[in-house]
Design a protein around this motif. Structure first.
Motif, PDB file in Angstrom:
ATOM      1  N   GLY A 131       0.826  -1.202   0.000  1.00  0.00           N
ATOM      2  CA  GLY A 131       0.000   0.000   0.000  1.00  0.00           C
ATOM      3  C   GLY A 131       0.856   1.246   0.000  1.00  0.00           C
ATOM      4  N   SER A 132       0.195   2.354   0.227  1.00  0.00           N
ATOM      5  CA  SER A 132       0.903   3.634   0.275  1.00  0.00           C
ATOM      6  C   SER A 132       1.784   3.664   1.524  1.00  0.00           C
ATOM      7  CB  SER A 132      -0.098   4.784   0.313  1.00  0.00           C
ATOM      8  OG  SER A 132      -0.786   4.787   1.552  1.00  0.00           O
ATOM      9  N   PRO A 133       2.833   4.472   1.497  1.00  0.00           N
ATOM     10  CA  PRO A 133       3.681   4.570   2.691  1.00  0.00           C
ATOM     11  C   PRO A 133       2.898   4.967   3.944  1.00  0.00           C
ATOM     12  CG  PRO A 133       4.783   5.547   0.807  1.00  0.00           C
ATOM     13  CD  PRO A 133       3.384   5.223   0.359  1.00  0.00           C
ATOM     14  N   ASP A 134       1.902   5.830   3.798  1.00  0.00           N
ATOM     15  CA  ASP A 134       1.094   6.242   4.957  1.00  0.00           C
ATOM     16  C   ASP A 134       0.298   5.077   5.540  1.00  0.00           C
ATOM     17  OD1 ASP A 134       2.020   8.826   4.695  1.00  0.00           O
ATOM     18  OD2 ASP A 134       0.251   9.526   3.588  1.00  0.00           O
ATOM     19  N   LYS A 135      -0.245   4.242   4.669  1.00  0.00           N
ATOM     20  CA  LYS A 135      -1.007   3.071   5.124  1.00  0.00           C
ATOM     21  C   LYS A 135      -0.107   2.117   5.899  1.00  0.00           C
ATOM     22  CE  LYS A 135      -3.221  -1.068   3.285  1.00  0.00           C
ATOM     23  NZ  LYS A 135      -3.624  -1.781   2.066  1.00  0.00           N
ATOM     24  N   ILE A 136       1.087   1.883   5.389  1.00  0.00           N
ATOM     25  CA  ILE A 136       2.012   0.966   6.064  1.00  0.00           C
ATOM     26  C   ILE A 136       2.454   1.549   7.402  1.00  0.00           C
ATOM     27  CG2 ILE A 136       4.291  -0.122   5.905  1.00  0.00           C
ATOM     28  CD1 ILE A 136       3.692  -0.486   2.889  1.00  0.00           C
ATOM     29  N   ASP A 137       2.725   2.850   7.438  1.00  0.00           N
ATOM     30  CA  ASP A 137       3.089   3.497   8.704  1.00  0.00           C
ATOM     31  C   ASP A 137       1.970   3.344   9.738  1.00  0.00           C
ATOM     32  OD1 ASP A 137       5.535   4.348   7.661  1.00  0.00           O
ATOM     33  OD2 ASP A 137       4.798   6.366   7.186  1.00  0.00           O
ATOM     34  N   ALA A 138       0.725   3.521   9.297  1.00  0.00           N
ATOM     35  CA  ALA A 138      -0.411   3.418  10.215  1.00  0.00           C
ATOM     36  C   ALA A 138      -0.552   1.993  10.764  1.00  0.00           C
ATOM     37  CB  ALA A 138      -1.707   3.839   9.512  1.00  0.00           C
TER      38      ALA A 138
END
Length: 183
Positions: free
Chosen positions: A127-134
């Motif tokens: 997924g997007s980097p933000d999704k993975i961070d979350a």
């Protein structure tokens, strides 16, 4: 600010080192760098995420474009692009009563559980980097987290920012039944 750069480079030894050298010699930190062959085995696609000031973004693209092995460089930072990463995340020390909750939350993020042992879960997520961070932030509530990420891959959505990627379409088969490629 992070700059998202997509490159098409000749698939030759030293190409990666020369591109990375341009960034490091100017003091830019490379946050992510992903390289792979394209459909044309003489070319590679490269995606770079680097910490670059707004004033230097255009200059960096020009400097990279001047390299011998670079066919084209495109700044995708402000454009519409599909950006994805792959991550493997191991969560250790999950209490038995928390296992079903972890499984449900993994499903919400469309993460797949790829390994289960008495002491840990290993998840695969794209997924997007933000999704993975979350997801990673959430998983810290379940136990100790160990993670490895692929780095960003990006592709422009609009034709004006597109790299000249070779495309192949299978149209027919030759006499031996093997597909014939057309360009």
């Amino acid at each position: 600010m992070n700059q998202l750069i997509s490159l098409l480079v000749e698939n030759k030894p030293g190409a990666l080192m020369r591109v990375a050298g341009v960034l490091t010699s100017r003091g830019y930190n490379i946050d992510s760098l992903t390289v792979a062959k394209t459909l044309d085995p003489t070319l590679s696609s490269m995606t770079i995420v680097a910490g670059v000031t707004d004033e230097n973004r255009e200059l960096l693209i020009k400097q990279i474009t001047r390299l011998v092995d670079v066919v084209k460089a495109v700044d995708l930072t402000e454009s519409k692009a599909v950006q994805r990463e792959l991550a493997l995340v191991k969560v250790s020390g999950v209490k038995p009563e928390m296992r079903s909750a972890l499984t449900r939350e993994a499903e919400i993020f469309r993460a797949r559980i790829v390994d289960v042992a008495p002491t840990h879960f290993t998840l695969e997520v794209t997924g997007s980097p933000d999704k993975i961070d979350a997801l990673i932030e959430l998983l810290h509530h379940y136990g100790d987290v160990e993670m490895i990420r692929s780095g960003s891959m990006a592709m422009a959505r609009l034709p004006n920012n597109r790299l000249p990627m070779p495309t192949f379409r299978m149209e027919s088969e030759d006499a031996a039944g093997e597909p014939v490629e057309s360009k």
